[in-house]
Scaffold this motif. Structure first.
Motif, PDB file in Angstrom:
ATOM      1  N   VAL A 257       0.964  -1.260   0.225  1.00 26.61           N
ATOM      2  CA  VAL A 257      -0.111   0.085   0.304  1.00 26.61           C
ATOM      3  C   VAL A 257       0.482   0.950   0.379  1.00 26.61           C
ATOM      4  O   VAL A 257       1.430   1.317   0.945  1.00 26.61           O
ATOM      5  CB  VAL A 257      -1.152   0.038   1.528  1.00 26.61           C
ATOM      6  N   LEU A 258       0.660   1.977  -0.704  1.00 27.89           N
ATOM      7  CA  LEU A 258       1.626   3.378  -0.842  1.00 27.89           C
ATOM      8  C   LEU A 258       1.019   4.745  -0.280  1.00 27.89           C
ATOM      9  O   LEU A 258      -0.278   4.841  -0.203  1.00 27.89           O
ATOM     10  CB  LEU A 258       1.660   3.323  -2.759  1.00 27.89           C
ATOM     11  N   LEU A 259       1.931   5.199   0.156  1.00 29.90           N
ATOM     12  CA  LEU A 259       1.552   6.349   1.032  1.00 29.90           C
ATOM     13  C   LEU A 259       2.170   7.169   0.959  1.00 29.90           C
ATOM     14  O   LEU A 259       3.602   7.350   0.197  1.00 29.90           O
ATOM     15  CB  LEU A 259       1.901   5.971   2.427  1.00 29.90           C
ATOM     16  N   PRO A 260       2.126   8.332   0.735  1.00 30.27           N
ATOM     17  CA  PRO A 260       3.378  10.299   0.394  1.00 30.27           C
ATOM     18  C   PRO A 260       4.130  10.122   1.120  1.00 30.27           C
ATOM     19  O   PRO A 260       5.033  10.833   0.531  1.00 30.27           O
ATOM     20  CB  PRO A 260       1.781  10.881   0.825  1.00 30.27           C
ATOM     21  N   SER A 261       4.635   9.098   2.094  1.00 31.93           N
ATOM     22  CA  SER A 261       6.300  10.051   3.069  1.00 31.93           C
ATOM     23  C   SER A 261       6.145   8.419   4.081  1.00 31.93           C
ATOM     24  O   SER A 261       5.434   7.533   4.089  1.00 31.93           O
ATOM     25  CB  SER A 261       6.376  10.717   3.613  1.00 31.93           C
ATOM     26  N   GLY A 262       7.789   8.344   4.113  1.00 28.22           N
ATOM     27  CA  GLY A 262       7.571   7.433   5.144  1.00 28.22           C
ATOM     28  C   GLY A 262       6.987   7.690   6.200  1.00 28.22           C
ATOM     29  O   GLY A 262       6.065   6.299   7.030  1.00 28.22           O
ATOM     30  N   MET A 263       7.141   8.824   7.145  1.00 31.69           N
ATOM     31  CA  MET A 263       6.441   8.881   8.418  1.00 31.69           C
ATOM     32  C   MET A 263       4.665   9.277   7.859  1.00 31.69           C
ATOM     33  O   MET A 263       4.174   8.730   8.719  1.00 31.69           O
ATOM     34  CB  MET A 263       6.081  10.701   8.441  1.00 31.69           C
ATOM     35  N   ALA A 264       3.953   9.080   6.654  1.00 34.13           N
ATOM     36  CA  ALA A 264       2.606   8.533   6.558  1.00 34.13           C
ATOM     37  C   ALA A 264       2.315   7.004   6.398  1.00 34.13           C
ATOM     38  O   ALA A 264       1.561   6.846   6.960  1.00 34.13           O
ATOM     39  CB  ALA A 264       2.237   8.918   4.865  1.00 34.13           C
ATOM     40  N   ALA A 265       3.681   6.424   6.297  1.00 34.41           N
ATOM     41  CA  ALA A 265       3.311   4.704   6.095  1.00 34.41           C
ATOM     42  C   ALA A 265       3.656   4.438   7.753  1.00 34.41           C
ATOM     43  O   ALA A 265       2.645   3.765   7.832  1.00 34.41           O
ATOM     44  CB  ALA A 265       4.252   4.496   5.139  1.00 34.41           C
ATOM     45  N   ILE A 266       4.087   5.049   8.479  1.00 28.44           N
ATOM     46  CA  ILE A 266       4.172   4.614   9.990  1.00 28.44           C
ATOM     47  C   ILE A 266       2.397   5.301  10.508  1.00 28.44           C
ATOM     48  O   ILE A 266       2.260   4.605  11.711  1.00 28.44           O
ATOM     49  CB  ILE A 266       5.402   5.876  11.050  1.00 28.44           C
ATOM     50  N   SER A 267       2.515   6.760  10.034  1.00 30.81           N
ATOM     51  CA  SER A 267       1.449   6.714  11.455  1.00 30.81           C
ATOM     52  C   SER A 267       0.104   6.060  10.783  1.00 30.81           C
ATOM     53  O   SER A 267      -0.943   5.722  11.121  1.00 30.81           O
ATOM     54  CB  SER A 267       1.144   8.135  10.566  1.00 30.81           C
ATOM     55  N   THR A 268      -0.536   5.743   9.134  1.00 34.73           N
ATOM     56  CA  THR A 268      -1.360   5.008   8.992  1.00 34.73           C
ATOM     57  C   THR A 268      -1.321   3.580   9.382  1.00 34.73           C
ATOM     58  O   THR A 268      -2.364   2.968  10.301  1.00 34.73           O
ATOM     59  CB  THR A 268      -1.380   5.043   7.550  1.00 34.73           C
ATOM     60  N   LEU A 269      -0.329   3.009   9.681  1.00 34.34           N
ATOM     61  CA  LEU A 269      -0.014   1.401   9.963  1.00 34.34           C
ATOM     62  C   LEU A 269      -1.042   1.477  11.589  1.00 34.34           C
ATOM     63  O   LEU A 269      -1.568   0.719  12.496  1.00 34.34           O
ATOM     64  CB  LEU A 269       1.408   1.214   9.688  1.00 34.34           C
ATOM     65  N   LEU A 270       0.039   2.432  12.465  1.00 32.45           N
ATOM     66  CA  LEU A 270      -0.285   2.594  13.439  1.00 32.45           C
ATOM     67  C   LEU A 270      -1.342   2.729  13.628  1.00 32.45           C
ATOM     68  O   LEU A 270      -2.354   2.623  14.791  1.00 32.45           O
ATOM     69  CB  LEU A 270       0.947   3.550  14.171  1.00 32.45           C
TER      70      LEU A 270
ATOM     71  N   ARG B 188      -6.693   5.256   4.266  1.00 32.50           N
ATOM     72  CA  ARG B 188      -5.351   5.984   2.993  1.00 32.50           C
ATOM     73  C   ARG B 188      -6.556   7.221   2.630  1.00 32.50           C
ATOM     74  O   ARG B 188      -6.623   7.812   2.506  1.00 32.50           O
ATOM     75  CB  ARG B 188      -4.255   5.541   1.807  1.00 32.50           C
ATOM     76  N   THR B 189      -7.803   6.156   2.116  1.00 30.24           N
ATOM     77  CA  THR B 189      -8.991   6.712   1.191  1.00 30.24           C
ATOM     78  C   THR B 189      -9.452   8.030   2.061  1.00 30.24           C
ATOM     79  O   THR B 189      -9.649   8.630   1.589  1.00 30.24           O
ATOM     80  CB  THR B 189      -9.662   5.942   0.802  1.00 30.24           C
ATOM     81  N   LEU B 190      -9.833   7.586   3.346  1.00 26.40           N
ATOM     82  CA  LEU B 190     -10.449   8.467   4.645  1.00 26.40           C
ATOM     83  C   LEU B 190      -9.389   9.732   4.804  1.00 26.40           C
ATOM     84  O   LEU B 190      -9.669  10.599   4.857  1.00 26.40           O
ATOM     85  CB  LEU B 190     -11.262   7.845   5.288  1.00 26.40           C
ATOM     86  N   SER B 191      -8.152   9.112   5.018  1.00 23.79           N
ATOM     87  CA  SER B 191      -7.149  10.522   4.996  1.00 23.79           C
ATOM     88  C   SER B 191      -6.818  11.429   4.544  1.00 23.79           C
ATOM     89  O   SER B 191      -6.731  12.386   4.822  1.00 23.79           O
ATOM     90  CB  SER B 191      -5.822   9.415   6.021  1.00 23.79           C
ATOM     91  N   GLY B 192      -7.132  11.111   3.376  1.00 19.57           N
ATOM     92  CA  GLY B 192      -6.381  11.182   2.151  1.00 19.57           C
ATOM     93  C   GLY B 192      -5.141  11.312   1.808  1.00 19.57           C
ATOM     94  O   GLY B 192      -4.332  12.414   1.320  1.00 19.57           O
ATOM     95  N   ALA B 193      -4.440  10.413   2.480  1.00 20.62           N
ATOM     96  CA  ALA B 193      -3.315  10.494   3.184  1.00 20.62           C
ATOM     97  C   ALA B 193      -2.579   9.681   1.935  1.00 20.62           C
ATOM     98  O   ALA B 193      -2.045   8.765   1.591  1.00 20.62           O
ATOM     99  CB  ALA B 193      -2.587   9.626   3.560  1.00 20.62           C
ATOM    100  N   ILE B 194      -2.734  10.543   0.078  1.00 22.73           N
ATOM    101  CA  ILE B 194      -2.823   9.777  -0.670  1.00 22.73           C
ATOM    102  C   ILE B 194      -0.796  10.134  -1.522  1.00 22.73           C
ATOM    103  O   ILE B 194      -0.977  11.995  -1.418  1.00 22.73           O
ATOM    104  CB  ILE B 194      -3.272  10.040  -2.038  1.00 22.73           C
ATOM    105  N   PRO B 195      -0.435   9.566  -2.579  1.00 23.57           N
ATOM    106  CA  PRO B 195       0.770   9.749  -3.266  1.00 23.57           C
ATOM    107  C   PRO B 195       0.675  10.331  -4.320  1.00 23.57           C
ATOM    108  O   PRO B 195      -0.975  10.336  -5.576  1.00 23.57           O
ATOM    109  CB  PRO B 195       0.778   8.303  -3.651  1.00 23.57           C
ATOM    110  N   GLY B 196       1.255  11.485  -4.928  1.00 20.36           N
ATOM    111  CA  GLY B 196       1.377  12.094  -6.093  1.00 20.36           C
ATOM    112  C   GLY B 196       1.161  10.922  -7.019  1.00 20.36           C
ATOM    113  O   GLY B 196       2.230  10.376  -7.040  1.00 20.36           O
TER     114      GLY B 196
END
Length: 370
Positions: free
Chosen positions: A74-87, A227-235
């Motif tokens: 699952v792709l996310l816009p940054s490494g911190m977005a990956a950490i925060s989304t998983l947690l 990802r979809t609900l938070s809007g934390a999407i990659p460009g």
């Protein structure tokens, strides 16, 4: 040949690419779209309909990364977005979580500050341990980082995953330093692997990106929903740049590891250098464990100079090495980690070996040290 029989270089070049079509590019360009044309009422359920919910450029890169890691990416816009989304997807109020004391400082900061409202039981353990009996009792999630950033210590993923699973805990591994070619935590028993693809995976210091890969499809669905609900999407363009760059990942990592080995060899015993650590160095405390679970060495190592002023003087004298707080790019960089609040000495340096000629890089570093 099946995908699993192909070598690392081939998988990096071919991963996520469509079947070749005459007159079309080898890697299609990024898809820029907010809404998509819906067509009639008989459209397929998996048809893209809105850019926040899906994009074919993301999926191509997710396919390539997932193939290397052996999971659903699952792709996310940054490494911190990956950490925060998983947690946020895994942790619930009152849960216990285990974190590395010596891992990326922003991860600890996020858990202590941004997740404070959850009232978590936060247990912090150094990457090399000791890991006492009962440390995983009642724990929801164990987050490992190995090799750790910036200390480059290593922990036994397989052994810790077995212990954590026996206690009913999930295990996630921050694999940013090792990359999917250097280590495959999912194969070692982890439930999730995450990384900042800003670093070596994209490798050109021009992209912010991250991802989470998991073995469980239900967890992957939860992450996509988050990802979809938070809007934390990659460009789309960033995703396309990273996919384009993956074709040289195998080559870049090989040169970076070669340069790291040459530099470490040159710095052994240097009077200005102390605390030299690199998992690929036979005398490193982590070497034997790293050799068992890592598939190749990386280009990141660490050492200490006398103080912050000595680091500044080193950078002033060097022609090839620059100061930067990221790593894994084609340029050699150093980062004095104490300036960001890491609990390390003032002269602690994380060195990211780039893709320059080894002889040039060694000569420059030795000269800069004086």
């Amino acid at each position: 040949m099946t995908t699993g029989e192909l070598g690392d270089g081939t998988r990096c070049v071919q991963g996520g690419h469509p079947e070749p079509v005459a007159g079309k590019p080898l890697l299609p360009g990024p898809v820029f779209a907010a809404p998509y044309h819906l067509g009639g009422s008989d459209r397929a359920a998996d048809t893209d309909f809105y850019g926040r919910a899906g994009n074919p450029t993301w999926r191509a890169l997710e396919s390539a990364i997932g193939d290397l890691e052996g999971g659903h990416c699952v792709l996310l816009p940054s490494g911190m977005a990956a950490i925060s989304t998983l947690l946020r997807a895994v942790l619930e109020p009152g849960d216990a979580v285990v974190l590395p004391t010596d891992g990326y400082y922003a991860t600890r900061q996020f858990v202590h500050d941004e997740l404070a409202e959850l009232g978590l039981d936060i247990r912090e353990i150094p990457t090399p341990g000791p890991w006492p009996d009962g440390v995983f009792d009642g724990v929801r999630l164990v987050l490992l980082e190995t090799p750790s950033n910036p200390g480059l210590d290593v922990c036994d993923i397989a052994a810790l995953a077995e212990r954590a699973h026996s206690a009913g805990a999930w295990v996630a591994v921050d694999n940013t330093t090792a990359t999917p070619l250097g280590q495959r935590p999912l194969e070692l028993g982890a439930d999730a692997v995450l990384a900042s693809d800003t670093k070596a995976l994209s490798g050109h210091s021009d992209v912010l990106l991250g991802h989470v890969s998991v073995r469980d499809s239900a967890l992957a669905d939860r992450l996509v929903r988050a990802r979809t609900l938070s809007g934390a999407i990659p460009g789309p363009f960033e995703s396309w740049l990273a996919h384009r760059s993956m074709g040289t990942l195998d080559l870049r990592l090989a040169r970076q590891a070669e340069n790291a080995a040459a530099l470490v060899d040159a710095l052994r015993g240097h009077p200005a250098v102390s605390g030299l650590r690199w998992p690929g160095m036979p005398e490193d405390p982590s070497h034997e464990l790293a050799r068992r679970q890592m598939r190749r060495w990386g280009g990141v190592f660490r050492f200490e100079l006398a103080d912050a002023r000595a680091v500044e003087e080193f950078l002033r004298r060097s022609r090839l090495v620059v100061g930067a707080t990221s790593f894994g790019g084609v340029h050699s960089t150093i980062d004095r980690r104490a300036q960001w609040g890491d609990p390390v000495p003032e002269g602690f340096v994380r060195f990211s070996a780039g893709c320059e000629d080894s002889a040039d890089l060694v000569a420059d570093v030795v000269n800069a040290l004086g």
